[in-house]
Design a protein around this motif. Structure first.
Motif, PDB file in Angstrom:
ATOM      1  N   ASP A  95       0.830  -1.208   0.000  1.00 33.29           N
ATOM      2  CA  ASP A  95       0.000   0.000   0.000  1.00 33.29           C
ATOM      3  C   ASP A  95       0.862   1.254   0.000  1.00 33.29           C
ATOM      4  O   ASP A  95       0.562   2.219  -0.711  1.00 33.29           O
ATOM      5  CB  ASP A  95      -0.933   0.016   1.218  1.00 33.29           C
ATOM      6  N   VAL A 128       2.125   1.784  -3.491  1.00 39.85           N
ATOM      7  CA  VAL A 128       1.047   2.285  -4.354  1.00 39.85           C
ATOM      8  C   VAL A 128       0.901   3.789  -4.157  1.00 39.85           C
ATOM      9  O   VAL A 128       0.788   4.555  -5.122  1.00 39.85           O
ATOM     10  CB  VAL A 128      -0.278   1.542  -4.086  1.00 39.85           C
ATOM     11  N   TRP A 184      -2.477   2.455 -10.075  1.00 40.57           N
ATOM     12  CA  TRP A 184      -1.394   1.655  -9.495  1.00 40.57           C
ATOM     13  C   TRP A 184      -1.902   0.388  -8.831  1.00 40.57           C
ATOM     14  O   TRP A 184      -1.195  -0.630  -8.820  1.00 40.57           O
ATOM     15  CB  TRP A 184      -0.530   2.504  -8.555  1.00 40.57           C
ATOM     16  N   CYS A 185      -3.127   0.410  -8.317  1.00 39.72           N
ATOM     17  CA  CYS A 185      -3.709  -0.842  -7.782  1.00 39.72           C
ATOM     18  C   CYS A 185      -3.895  -1.860  -8.912  1.00 39.72           C
ATOM     19  O   CYS A 185      -3.621  -3.049  -8.739  1.00 39.72           O
ATOM     20  CB  CYS A 185      -5.031  -0.558  -7.078  1.00 39.72           C
ATOM     21  N   LYS A 186      -4.313  -1.382 -10.069  1.00 38.87           N
ATOM     22  CA  LYS A 186      -4.479  -2.268 -11.229  1.00 38.87           C
ATOM     23  C   LYS A 186      -3.118  -2.809 -11.680  1.00 38.87           C
ATOM     24  O   LYS A 186      -2.987  -3.991 -12.016  1.00 38.87           O
ATOM     25  CB  LYS A 186      -5.174  -1.516 -12.359  1.00 38.87           C
ATOM     26  N   GLU A 219      -2.025  -5.534  -9.383  1.00 40.35           N
ATOM     27  CA  GLU A 219      -2.695  -6.802  -9.686  1.00 40.35           C
ATOM     28  C   GLU A 219      -1.992  -7.521 -10.837  1.00 40.35           C
ATOM     29  O   GLU A 219      -1.821  -8.735 -10.813  1.00 40.35           O
ATOM     30  CB  GLU A 219      -4.168  -6.553 -10.029  1.00 40.35           C
TER      31      GLU A 219
END
Length: 181
Positions: A20, A23, A55-57, A60
């Motif tokens: 986190d 990110v 950035w979360c994508k 993943e």
């Protein structure tokens, strides 16, 4: 008495998983670059929520092994990043795309882009990729890629928009890499 300070050389590392905190740091970097005029898929005003979602994508995709995320750091934190998109169509298993090479405006002209690009090429070879492609709308980035041996394919006028909405041309490059045994 004269004192000199030596600037710490940036270190490059691949993020196997994206925390986190990472990110959030990457979102800050993206915002800095877009606010500085970089044409990297985002328009102004760029919100923190959009940057975090992006950035979360990416995180993943890293977790699924679809991309390599490299970061440049020094003692003070993140300086830049680049991605190597490994997930390509089945008829292109030898190819990867270099994407989102971003360096903080305050950290430019220190060789960070070249370090990131060299690390991306090394990562590509580790993943048995022999052809890399990328596109850019930045004249400074074009000069870097050409110095590093990338070959210019051509420019498509009006391919994308700059963050404030003006159309810009995009230059495409490729680089063939030697296959590793």
């Amino acid at each position: 008495m004269t004192t000199t300070t030596t600037e710490e050389a940036p270190r490059i590392r691949a993020l196997a998983a994206v925390s986190d905190a990472e990110v959030h740091a990457l979102a800050d970097l993206l915002i800095d670059c877009v606010e500085g005029g970089a044409s990297v898929s985002f328009m102004l005003p760029i919100t923190r929520e959009r940057a975090l979602a992006f950035w979360c994508k990416v995180a993943e995709g890293v977790a699924r092994g679809e991309r390599v995320l490299l970061v440049a750091e020094d003692a003070e934190g993140l300086l830049g990043t680049v991605q190597l998109v490994l997930d390509q169509p089945e008829n292109q298993p030898h190819r990867a795309e270099v994407s989102k090479m971003l360096v903080y405006r305050r950290a430019r002209r220190r060789g960070i882009g070249a370090l990131l690009m060299g690390a991306a090429e090394d990562a590509a070879q580790e993943h048995r990729k022999t052809l890399l492609v990328l596109d850019t709308s930045s004249a400074e980035a074009e000069r870097l890629y050409e110095r590093m041996g990338w070959l210019r394919v051509g420019v498509i006028p009006g391919f994308a928009l700059l963050p404030e909405g003006e159309p810009c041309g995009t230059t495409f490059f490729y680089r063939a890499l030697a296959a590793r045994a």
